[in-house]
Design a protein around this motif. Sequence first.
Motif, mmCIF file in Angstrom:
data_model
loop_
_atom_site.group_PDB
_atom_site.id
_atom_site.type_symbol
_atom_site.label_atom_id
_atom_site.label_comp_id
_atom_site.label_asym_id
_atom_site.label_seq_id
_atom_site.Cartn_x
_atom_site.Cartn_y
_atom_site.Cartn_z
ATOM 1 N N GLU A 29 -0.057 -6.940 -1.030
ATOM 2 C CA GLU A 29 1.012 -5.971 -0.795
ATOM 3 C C GLU A 29 0.772 -4.698 -1.603
ATOM 4 N N HIS A 30 0.243 -4.862 -2.822
ATOM 5 C CA HIS A 30 -0.067 -3.697 -3.645
ATOM 6 C C HIS A 30 -1.184 -2.871 -3.009
ATOM 7 N N SER A 31 -2.164 -3.553 -2.395
ATOM 8 C CA SER A 31 -3.258 -2.844 -1.742
ATOM 9 C C SER A 31 -2.756 -2.005 -0.576
ATOM 10 N N PHE A 32 -1.805 -2.549 0.172
ATOM 11 C CA PHE A 32 -1.253 -1.808 1.307
ATOM 12 C C PHE A 32 -0.163 -0.828 0.886
ATOM 13 N N GLY A 33 0.379 -1.040 -0.314
ATOM 14 C CA GLY A 33 1.415 -0.141 -0.801
ATOM 15 C C GLY A 33 2.765 -0.340 -0.153
ATOM 16 N N THR A 34 3.006 -1.545 0.400
ATOM 17 C CA THR A 34 4.288 -1.806 1.056
ATOM 18 C C THR A 34 4.519 -3.309 1.130
ATOM 19 N N PRO A 35 5.778 -3.769 1.114
ATOM 20 C CA PRO A 35 6.047 -5.208 1.247
ATOM 21 C C PRO A 35 5.620 -5.710 2.627
ATOM 22 N N LEU A 36 5.038 -6.884 2.643
ATOM 23 C CA LEU A 36 4.623 -7.518 3.893
ATOM 24 C C LEU A 36 5.488 -8.713 4.248
ATOM 25 N N GLY A 96 12.259 -19.724 3.036
ATOM 26 C CA GLY A 96 10.877 -19.455 3.404
ATOM 27 C C GLY A 96 10.606 -17.969 3.411
ATOM 28 N N VAL A 97 9.688 -17.534 4.260
ATOM 29 C CA VAL A 97 9.331 -16.122 4.327
ATOM 30 C C VAL A 97 9.395 -15.644 5.772
ATOM 31 N N THR A 98 9.696 -14.356 5.934
ATOM 32 C CA THR A 98 9.621 -13.697 7.232
ATOM 33 C C THR A 98 8.810 -12.424 7.056
ATOM 34 N N LEU A 99 8.233 -11.945 8.145
ATOM 35 C CA LEU A 99 7.384 -10.771 8.091
ATOM 36 C C LEU A 99 8.206 -9.492 8.194
ATOM 37 N N THR A 100 7.816 -8.496 7.412
ATOM 38 C CA THR A 100 8.355 -7.158 7.601
ATOM 39 C C THR A 100 7.628 -6.529 8.799
ATOM 40 N N ASP A 101 8.046 -5.322 9.189
ATOM 41 C CA ASP A 101 7.356 -4.641 10.284
ATOM 42 C C ASP A 101 5.885 -4.429 9.934
#
Length: 301
Positions: free
Chosen positions: A50-57, A64-69
């Motif tokens: 997420e740090h590499s992309f600079g945005t939450p994923l 559990g987890v769900t995906l952001t856009d």
Amino acid sequence: MNAFPAPPRRLDAYSLRLFVAVAHAGSIARAAELEHIASSALSRRLADLEHSFGTPLLVRSPRGVTLTDAGRIVFERGLQIDNELQGLVREVQGHGEEVRGTVRLYANMSAVIGFLPEKLSLFKARFPHVRISLHEADTREVLRACLDDRADLGVGVAVAVPSGVDSWYFATDPLQVVIPRGHSLSESETVDFSRALEFPLIGVHQGGSLDRLLHERAEAAQMRFTPEVSLSSFDAVCRMVEAGLGIAVIPQSAAAAYAGTAGFIRRPLADPWAHRELRLYALRRQPQLRSTQALMDVLSG
């Protein structure tokens, strides 16, 4: 003040693969178990990604987890990249004197239970350096996995083959009726499906290939297939039958696998459509990878 933005961090292919696994599983803990990595280490990998992309994923919650856009974009491309990398590894490993590599095998439940254990044991004895990545899936998903190049080889019920997929005979696996001892149907040598529908039924894998088939055949006979309960495994179905809670229509392979108990008996389903054939499926390639071809030869032998 620096006039140039900081260079982006390099993306790690392994972290991308772990992210795809988490998205599939919907849970960091579950993905960690499947990928044989500690949950804490996986979480760090995700945070770095997420740090590499600079945005939450991911959106994390107790459920559990769900995906952001952004996460959905990374998941789709990450799945494609991971498949390409795995394909590269398999292609390189396919060269050399010994057959090596990983074969991704998707198979339906009855094949996994009734046929594959002995076949895969024979294969591993012949080709000890080939790893089998086995996934249990409904026949529709088996074919989809072959088309999407997520599976090198599939095993499922005989169906119309989509363009681009080849198919070969694997095994005959007719349907049988599993009946508690002392049941009125136990006196019959064979059982018509319409007769079986008159009794309480135990279903298996709601929405799966067999479940859909039985619903369709009941409708064709202007009757209803209404199981008292639908379970996710053949062994659970047989246990319910053994306890006298109903009868069930399941493949012969599954019935034979759980026939060690004296609590139930098996009778062939008399209807012509009950004669089922299992087939091997693979994306059309010439030639196939050596490891895939080796497994095909063992399974079809």
